[in-house]
Design a protein around this motif. Structure first.
Motif, PDB file in Angstrom:
ATOM      1  N   GLU A  24      29.158  52.500  71.542  1.00 52.90           N
ATOM      2  CA  GLU A  24      30.162  51.503  71.170  1.00 52.90           C
ATOM      3  C   GLU A  24      29.727  50.675  69.965  1.00 52.90           C
ATOM      4  OE1 GLU A  24      33.405  48.952  73.463  1.00 52.90           O
ATOM      5  OE2 GLU A  24      31.375  48.332  73.978  1.00 52.90           O
ATOM      6  N   LYS A  25      28.450  50.354  69.858  1.00 51.76           N
ATOM      7  CA  LYS A  25      27.987  49.575  68.711  1.00 51.76           C
ATOM      8  C   LYS A  25      28.276  50.322  67.415  1.00 51.76           C
ATOM      9  CE  LYS A  25      23.912  47.260  66.796  1.00 51.76           C
ATOM     10  NZ  LYS A  25      22.460  46.956  66.993  1.00 51.76           N
ATOM     11  N   GLN A  27      30.567  52.672  67.070  1.00 53.62           N
ATOM     12  CA  GLN A  27      32.020  52.750  66.923  1.00 53.62           C
ATOM     13  C   GLN A  27      32.568  51.494  66.245  1.00 53.62           C
ATOM     14  OE1 GLN A  27      33.112  53.301  71.040  1.00 53.62           O
ATOM     15  NE2 GLN A  27      33.527  55.474  70.744  1.00 53.62           N
ATOM     16  N   ARG A  28      32.066  50.345  66.647  1.00 51.20           N
ATOM     17  CA  ARG A  28      32.578  49.088  66.095  1.00 51.20           C
ATOM     18  C   ARG A  28      32.258  48.969  64.604  1.00 51.20           C
ATOM     19  NH1 ARG A  28      30.615  44.508  70.147  1.00 51.20           N
ATOM     20  NH2 ARG A  28      31.986  43.212  68.874  1.00 51.20           N
ATOM     21  N   GLN A  29      31.117  49.495  64.187  1.00 48.23           N
ATOM     22  CA  GLN A  29      30.771  49.487  62.768  1.00 48.23           C
ATOM     23  C   GLN A  29      31.692  50.415  61.981  1.00 48.23           C
ATOM     24  OE1 GLN A  29      26.662  50.640  63.042  1.00 48.23           O
ATOM     25  NE2 GLN A  29      25.930  48.540  63.294  1.00 48.23           N
ATOM     26  N   ILE A  31      34.742  51.322  62.796  1.00 42.46           N
ATOM     27  CA  ILE A  31      36.113  50.804  62.770  1.00 42.46           C
ATOM     28  C   ILE A  31      36.333  49.934  61.542  1.00 42.46           C
ATOM     29  CG2 ILE A  31      37.637  49.131  63.917  1.00 42.46           C
ATOM     30  CD1 ILE A  31      36.537  50.366  66.586  1.00 42.46           C
ATOM     31  N   LEU A  59      35.435  46.930  73.848  1.00 39.00           N
ATOM     32  CA  LEU A  59      35.544  46.113  72.645  1.00 39.00           C
ATOM     33  C   LEU A  59      35.972  46.927  71.430  1.00 39.00           C
ATOM     34  CD1 LEU A  59      32.396  43.811  72.998  1.00 39.00           C
ATOM     35  CD2 LEU A  59      34.795  43.191  73.362  1.00 39.00           C
ATOM     36  N   ALA A  60      35.518  48.166  71.350  1.00 37.15           N
ATOM     37  CA  ALA A  60      35.890  49.001  70.205  1.00 37.15           C
ATOM     38  C   ALA A  60      37.397  49.216  70.172  1.00 37.15           C
ATOM     39  CB  ALA A  60      35.161  50.340  70.272  1.00 37.15           C
ATOM     40  N   GLU A  63      39.036  46.066  68.797  1.00 37.04           N
ATOM     41  CA  GLU A  63      38.802  45.874  67.367  1.00 37.04           C
ATOM     42  C   GLU A  63      39.616  46.852  66.524  1.00 37.04           C
ATOM     43  OE1 GLU A  63      34.596  45.623  66.632  1.00 37.04           O
ATOM     44  OE2 GLU A  63      34.392  43.903  67.975  1.00 37.04           O
ATOM     45  N   GLY A 161      35.866  39.663  70.816  1.00 31.86           N
ATOM     46  CA  GLY A 161      34.647  40.424  70.545  1.00 31.86           C
ATOM     47  C   GLY A 161      33.570  40.205  71.590  1.00 31.86           C
TER      48      GLY A 161
END
Length: 239
Positions: A24-25, A27-29, A31, A59-60, A63, A161
């Motif tokens: 997920e970390k 993925q968020r970057q 996005i 969270l992803a 976002e 977030g």
């Protein structure tokens, strides 16, 4: 001699792999990168939303949804309105309460409005007496359906977030040994012997400390907060 231009198609495929298979970390970057690419990146975010919609707060997902909400293109907004008219988390309620206004306020980062709506929804959960008096008894909180608390908390957590929500406050409360006198300064509800003044003293954006929102009225004591943080919902769902 200058370096060759990067293979745009290859780069996009790599970002797609990271989005759909990464942690997920990561993925968020990705996005944020895809959102910045514009029309090339938006379809990947749309596919990601359709593929990953579930009852589990991610969270992803939030976002990606919020990144697309900012896109001023009719086709993208039509996609969101058609595929996700109620947002990216199921608005389930054991008592048929409508959480759409809360979801919309949070998706738009209107945190003060969302705080007011949360208070209203908690009173709806408690019943007619709480609606009339506009505040809660701790015994009413104890009878709250876990499903509704999960929905309310998930909306706050997702659209901040992971910074806001009752689950965040609860973790901080546990970290200070369930000592409310230590919790209040930690979440900026109290400074020394002075309570933070409502509403001007509170911070209604993401610059606030973790757990700052949503608010609970502490002038009547800590029993409502203790009942909320001790509710069985936190063992029913993973937070």
């Amino acid at each position: 001699m200058s370096s060759p231009l990067p293979d745009a198609a290859s780069d996009l495929a790599q970002l797609s792999d990271q989005l759909n298979q990464g942690a997920e970390k990561s993925q968020r970057q990705v996005i944020a990168q895809l959102a910045a690419l514009g029309e090339v990146g938006w379809p990947l975010l749309q596919d990601f939303l359709k593929t990953n919609y579930s009852d589990t707060p991610k969270l992803a997902m939030a976002e990606a949804y919020q990144a697309l909400r900012l896109v001023e293109q009719e086709a993208v907004q039509e996609f969101l309105n058609t595929q996700f008219p109620l947002g990216i988390f199921p608005l389930k309620s054991a008592r048929n309460i409508d959480y759409r206004p809360l979801q919309m306020a949070l998706a738009q980062q209107e945190f003060e409005l969302a705080d007011n709506l949360t208070r209203e929804k908690l009173c709806e959960l408690a019943g007619e007496g709480a609606i009339q008096r506009k505040w809660l008894y701790f015994t009413e909180v104890e009878r709250f359906p876990g499903l509704d608390l999960h929905t309310i908390n998930a909306l706050w957590w997702l659209h901040s977030g992971g910074k806001f929500g009752f689950s965040v406050q609860r973790k901080l409360w546990l970290s200070v040994g369930k000592d409310f006198t230590k919790l209040w300064p930690k979440i900026d509800w109290k400074n020394g012997n002075s309570w933070t003044k409502y509403p001007a003293g509170f911070t209604w954006d993401l610059s606030a400390p973790a757990g700052h929102l949503p608010l609970l009225n502490q002038l009547r004591g800590v029993r409502v907060a203790a009942s909320l943080y001790g509710h069985p919902v936190w063992s029913e769902y993973q937070w």
